[in-house]
Write a protein that holds these residues in place. Structure first.
Motif, PDB file in Angstrom:
ATOM      1  N   LYS A 288       0.832  -1.199   0.000  1.00  0.00           N
ATOM      2  CA  LYS A 288       0.000   0.000   0.000  1.00  0.00           C
ATOM      3  C   LYS A 288       0.870   1.253   0.000  1.00  0.00           C
ATOM      4  CE  LYS A 288      -4.114  -1.855   2.282  1.00  0.00           C
ATOM      5  NZ  LYS A 288      -5.098  -1.324   1.344  1.00  0.00           N
ATOM      6  N   ASN A 289       0.399   2.294  -0.689  1.00  0.00           N
ATOM      7  CA  ASN A 289       1.203   3.492  -0.866  1.00  0.00           C
ATOM      8  C   ASN A 289       0.315   4.728  -0.855  1.00  0.00           C
ATOM      9  OD1 ASN A 289       3.387   5.272  -2.135  1.00  0.00           O
ATOM     10  ND2 ASN A 289       1.767   5.285  -3.669  1.00  0.00           N
ATOM     11  N   ALA A 290       0.813   5.807  -0.243  1.00  0.00           N
ATOM     12  CA  ALA A 290       0.096   7.087  -0.275  1.00  0.00           C
ATOM     13  C   ALA A 290       1.098   8.232  -0.264  1.00  0.00           C
ATOM     14  CB  ALA A 290      -0.847   7.211   0.927  1.00  0.00           C
ATOM     15  N   ASN A 291       0.889   9.183  -1.156  1.00  0.00           N
ATOM     16  CA  ASN A 291       1.641  10.446  -1.130  1.00  0.00           C
ATOM     17  C   ASN A 291       3.159  10.254  -1.194  1.00  0.00           C
ATOM     18  OD1 ASN A 291      -0.821  11.918  -0.764  1.00  0.00           O
ATOM     19  ND2 ASN A 291      -0.762  11.340   1.387  1.00  0.00           N
ATOM     20  N   CYS A 292       3.607   9.482  -2.161  1.00  0.00           N
ATOM     21  CA  CYS A 292       5.037   9.257  -2.320  1.00  0.00           C
ATOM     22  C   CYS A 292       5.539   9.952  -3.580  1.00  0.00           C
ATOM     23  CB  CYS A 292       5.341   7.773  -2.389  1.00  0.00           C
ATOM     24  SG  CYS A 292       5.031   6.947  -0.809  1.00  0.00           S
ATOM     25  N   THR A 293       6.782  10.474  -3.522  1.00  0.00           N
ATOM     26  CA  THR A 293       7.308  11.272  -4.623  1.00  0.00           C
ATOM     27  C   THR A 293       8.745  10.880  -4.926  1.00  0.00           C
ATOM     28  OG1 THR A 293       5.909  13.138  -4.007  1.00  0.00           O
ATOM     29  CG2 THR A 293       7.767  13.606  -5.454  1.00  0.00           C
ATOM     30  N   ASN A 294       9.045  10.728  -6.202  1.00  0.00           N
ATOM     31  CA  ASN A 294      10.417  10.544  -6.642  1.00  0.00           C
ATOM     32  C   ASN A 294      10.867  11.771  -7.423  1.00  0.00           C
ATOM     33  OD1 ASN A 294      12.946   9.192  -7.340  1.00  0.00           O
ATOM     34  ND2 ASN A 294      12.103   9.210  -9.412  1.00  0.00           N
ATOM     35  N   ASN A 295      12.008  12.362  -7.012  1.00  0.00           N
ATOM     36  CA  ASN A 295      12.612  13.477  -7.728  1.00  0.00           C
ATOM     37  C   ASN A 295      13.967  13.108  -8.325  1.00  0.00           C
ATOM     38  OD1 ASN A 295      10.523  15.382  -6.980  1.00  0.00           O
ATOM     39  ND2 ASN A 295      11.403  15.378  -4.921  1.00  0.00           N
ATOM     40  N   GLY A 296      14.412  11.876  -8.106  1.00  0.00           N
ATOM     41  CA  GLY A 296      15.727  11.458  -8.566  1.00  0.00           C
ATOM     42  C   GLY A 296      15.680  10.783  -9.928  1.00  0.00           C
ATOM     43  N   THR A 297      16.840  10.694 -10.568  1.00  0.00           N
ATOM     44  CA  THR A 297      16.966  10.011 -11.856  1.00  0.00           C
ATOM     45  C   THR A 297      17.137   8.516 -11.637  1.00  0.00           C
ATOM     46  OG1 THR A 297      17.995  11.951 -12.864  1.00  0.00           O
ATOM     47  CG2 THR A 297      18.333   9.844 -13.967  1.00  0.00           C
ATOM     48  N   VAL A 298      16.353   7.725 -12.358  1.00  0.00           N
ATOM     49  CA  VAL A 298      16.492   6.271 -12.337  1.00  0.00           C
ATOM     50  C   VAL A 298      17.193   5.856 -13.626  1.00  0.00           C
ATOM     51  CG1 VAL A 298      15.277   4.060 -12.287  1.00  0.00           C
ATOM     52  CG2 VAL A 298      14.409   6.002 -10.945  1.00  0.00           C
ATOM     53  N   THR A 299      18.352   5.203 -13.496  1.00  0.00           N
ATOM     54  CA  THR A 299      19.161   4.864 -14.664  1.00  0.00           C
ATOM     55  C   THR A 299      19.462   3.368 -14.699  1.00  0.00           C
ATOM     56  OG1 THR A 299      20.239   7.028 -14.643  1.00  0.00           O
ATOM     57  CG2 THR A 299      21.329   5.281 -15.883  1.00  0.00           C
ATOM     58  N   ILE A 300      19.178   2.757 -15.839  1.00  0.00           N
ATOM     59  CA  ILE A 300      19.591   1.383 -16.112  1.00  0.00           C
ATOM     60  C   ILE A 300      20.745   1.472 -17.105  1.00  0.00           C
ATOM     61  CG2 ILE A 300      18.893  -0.916 -16.823  1.00  0.00           C
ATOM     62  CD1 ILE A 300      17.343   0.261 -14.390  1.00  0.00           C
ATOM     63  N   GLY A 301      21.932   1.039 -16.697  1.00  0.00           N
ATOM     64  CA  GLY A 301      23.140   1.255 -17.473  1.00  0.00           C
ATOM     65  C   GLY A 301      23.229   0.434 -18.742  1.00  0.00           C
TER      66      GLY A 301
END
Length: 205
Positions: free
Chosen positions: A157-170
């Motif tokens: 379960k999830n509420a009010n979550c935020t990602n501001n970072g870069t996700v990189t698959i090399g």
């Protein structure tokens, strides 16, 4: 007896470094869990805490021919590698990077790698923020299940979550297993999701 993690902080300038190889795993369940604050958390909540340290992991896991790959797991998170209880008002500012080869399952999240809620009434994640980069390094490989995301790789379960970072698959990353899930905020959510936001780039090199 309430055993909370509250107001726990890993300060800027620190580095969590994990290097090693686990050979020829042949057990019913085998997990390696790495976190900026805690690797494996199963007693009450993580509240009002943050990690500013980078996490650099070079971990390899090999198995025997008879091992159940669905039960061999590497969990990495900026706050915790694994938890089955609420994680609320936490922030990860540290970059999370993994390189290596895992025969089983890989779960990497900027906040938490894997979360399984034990309470149907509570969101596992509430107001969790990731500001760090999440990276799977060049030439890494996963044999069975690949889950990578800015906030959480796998949650209930999830509420009010935020990602501001870069996700990189090399470059030249191999994920030849049963499932591959990659997300800006969440990779795989098998419960209610309310206001999950991604502001960061998703880069597949």
């Amino acid at each position: 007896n309430q055993q909370y993690m509250k107001n726990c902080n890993n300060l800027e300038g620190g580095v969590v470094t994990c290097t090693g190889t686990v050979h020829n795993i042949d057990t019913s369940v085998y997990s390696v869990c790495v976190g900026g604050l805690v690797g494996y958390k199963t007693v009450n909540a993580i509240d009002d805490s943050h990690n500013d340290a980078a996490i650099n992991c070079n971990i390899n896991m090999t198995t025997s021919d008879t091992a159940d790959l669905s039960k061999v797991r590497l969990n990495i998170g900026g706050i915790s590698g694994y938890t089955n209880l609420p994680c609320r008002y936490v922030t990860n500012n540290g970059d999370v990077t993994w390189s290596g080869s895992v025969a089983g399952q890989l779960r990497i999240g900027g906040v938490i790698g894997q979360g399984n809620s034990v309470s149907a009434a509570l969101p596992l994640y509430d107001n969790c923020v990731n500001n760090g980069a999440v990276t799977v390094a060049d030439n890494s490989s996963v044999g069975h299940q690949f889950m990578v995301a800015g906030v959480a790789a796998m949650i209930d379960k999830n509420a009010n979550c935020t990602n501001n970072g870069t996700v990189t698959i090399g470059k030249n990353v191999s994920f030849g297993g049963a499932y591959t899930y990659i997300g800006g905020a969440l990779a795989y959510a098998h419960g209610d999701t309310d206001l999950a936001t991604n502001n960061g780039p998703l880069v597949l090199e």
